[in-house]
Design a protein around this motif. Structure first.
Motif, mmCIF file in Angstrom:
data_model
loop_
_atom_site.group_PDB
_atom_site.id
_atom_site.type_symbol
_atom_site.label_atom_id
_atom_site.label_comp_id
_atom_site.label_asym_id
_atom_site.label_seq_id
_atom_site.Cartn_x
_atom_site.Cartn_y
_atom_site.Cartn_z
ATOM 1 N N LEU A 1 135.719 36.814 73.666
ATOM 2 C CA LEU A 1 136.958 36.799 74.444
ATOM 3 C C LEU A 1 136.726 36.248 75.844
ATOM 4 O O LEU A 1 137.393 35.316 76.283
ATOM 5 C CB LEU A 1 137.529 38.220 74.534
ATOM 6 N N PHE A 2 135.737 36.813 76.533
ATOM 7 C CA PHE A 2 135.556 36.464 77.942
ATOM 8 C C PHE A 2 134.994 35.065 78.145
ATOM 9 O O PHE A 2 135.087 34.522 79.245
ATOM 10 C CB PHE A 2 134.678 37.511 78.632
ATOM 11 N N ASP A 3 134.417 34.457 77.116
ATOM 12 C CA ASP A 3 133.954 33.077 77.280
ATOM 13 C C ASP A 3 135.114 32.103 77.441
ATOM 14 O O ASP A 3 134.915 30.939 77.782
ATOM 15 C CB ASP A 3 133.065 32.665 76.097
ATOM 16 N N ASN A 4 136.346 32.588 77.197
ATOM 17 C CA ASN A 4 137.541 31.773 77.380
ATOM 18 C C ASN A 4 138.101 31.839 78.804
ATOM 19 O O ASN A 4 138.952 31.036 79.169
ATOM 20 C CB ASN A 4 138.653 32.226 76.425
ATOM 21 N N PHE A 5 137.646 32.804 79.595
ATOM 22 C CA PHE A 5 138.311 33.120 80.847
ATOM 23 C C PHE A 5 137.633 32.487 82.056
ATOM 24 O O PHE A 5 136.401 32.418 82.133
ATOM 25 C CB PHE A 5 138.357 34.632 81.062
ATOM 26 N N THR A 6 138.443 32.094 83.025
ATOM 27 C CA THR A 6 137.944 31.738 84.339
ATOM 28 C C THR A 6 137.537 33.023 85.056
ATOM 29 O O THR A 6 137.833 34.142 84.593
ATOM 30 C CB THR A 6 139.021 31.031 85.168
ATOM 31 N N ARG A 7 136.888 32.889 86.203
ATOM 32 C CA ARG A 7 136.513 34.095 86.952
ATOM 33 C C ARG A 7 137.746 34.867 87.398
ATOM 34 O O ARG A 7 137.769 36.099 87.356
ATOM 35 C CB ARG A 7 135.650 33.732 88.167
ATOM 36 N N GLU A 8 138.770 34.150 87.835
ATOM 37 C CA GLU A 8 139.999 34.826 88.248
ATOM 38 C C GLU A 8 140.606 35.619 87.097
ATOM 39 O O GLU A 8 141.034 36.768 87.259
ATOM 40 C CB GLU A 8 141.015 33.799 88.760
ATOM 41 N N GLN A 9 140.627 35.034 85.918
ATOM 42 C CA GLN A 9 141.164 35.720 84.749
ATOM 43 C C GLN A 9 140.300 36.913 84.364
ATOM 44 O O GLN A 9 140.806 37.979 83.994
ATOM 45 C CB GLN A 9 141.282 34.741 83.586
ATOM 46 N N THR A 10 138.990 36.742 84.454
ATOM 47 C CA THR A 10 138.064 37.827 84.134
ATOM 48 C C THR A 10 138.270 39.018 85.057
ATOM 49 O O THR A 10 138.265 40.176 84.615
ATOM 50 C CB THR A 10 136.609 37.333 84.231
#
Length: 213
Positions: A116-125
């Motif tokens: 899941l988190f490999d899809n996210f930018t730092r802001e999204q994370t």
């Protein structure tokens, strides 16, 4: 305005599982299936970004009944595949929604976030992590699976594979980020302890059971 996560795999939903096995053999599945040994009987599970839903059948193979599962997935085509799965007599609530729009007063015994988190930018994370954390009970388990390049051995080829992966998915407009976030500081900052850590595909895939203290 609320920041959406919007990482949607509609375009390749019918072939996503095939592509995964073609590139990573069965490593992604093995990493997730092993974690199911930690599911308590009669527990309430939150699955975020479950994709095609094959994990529901794997769960039903272990527990044919008694589980309450909330399945959150943004892709409508992935959700269609998930709804068609056989999940025994477990109670499954399917929610086709961006994680940013999902809210629940329920507390869960186990949270599953696989790749899941490999899809996210730092802001999204930084938005997603505390949101998911808030849904987990104290002493609950977070089953985390994702790619990993923190181990030095083979770091060059792992970085190369990640770059190719991001290039492919970004070219199809399915993800916004172009690099992998190290999630260890987020779990440490929220006082999680590691119950078990396992690695697959020569250390490129990590499977970690975190316990919320």
């Amino acid at each position: 305005m609320k920041k959406k996560y919007t990482n949607n795999y509609d375009k390749i939903a019918p072939v996503y599982d095939f592509l995964s096995r073609m590139v990573y053999l069965n490593a992604q599945r093995k990493a997730q299936i092993h974690q199911l040994n930690y599911l308590p009987p009669g527990s309430r599970l939150l699955i975020i970004g479950g994709g095609s839903g094959w994990i529901l059948e794997a769960i039903a193979h272990k527990y044919k009944e008694g589980l309450e599962i909330v399945y959150v997935e943004i892709s409508g085509k992935m959700m269609q595949l998930a709804r068609a799965r056989t999940y025994g007599n477990n109670k499954v609530q399917f929610i086709e929604q961006d994680l940013a729009d999902y809210h629940s007063d329920l507390k869960f015994d186990v949270v599953l976030t696989a790749f899941l988190f490999d899809n996210f930018t730092r802001e999204q994370t930084e938005k997603a992590f505390p949101q998911i954390h808030s849904y987990l009970k104290e002493n609950g388990l977070w089953c985390y699976c994702d790619f990993c390049i923190t181990q030095e051995k083979g770091k060059w080829w792992k970085s190369g594979m990640l770059k190719m992966m991001y290039l492919f998915f970004r070219s199809l407009g399915m993800v916004e980020t172009d690099h992998l976030i190290d999630m260890r500081p987020y779990f440490a900052a929220h006082n999680y302890s590691i119950q078990e850590a396992a690695f697959y595909y020569q250390g490129f895939i990590q499977s970690i059971i975190y316990s919320r203290e």
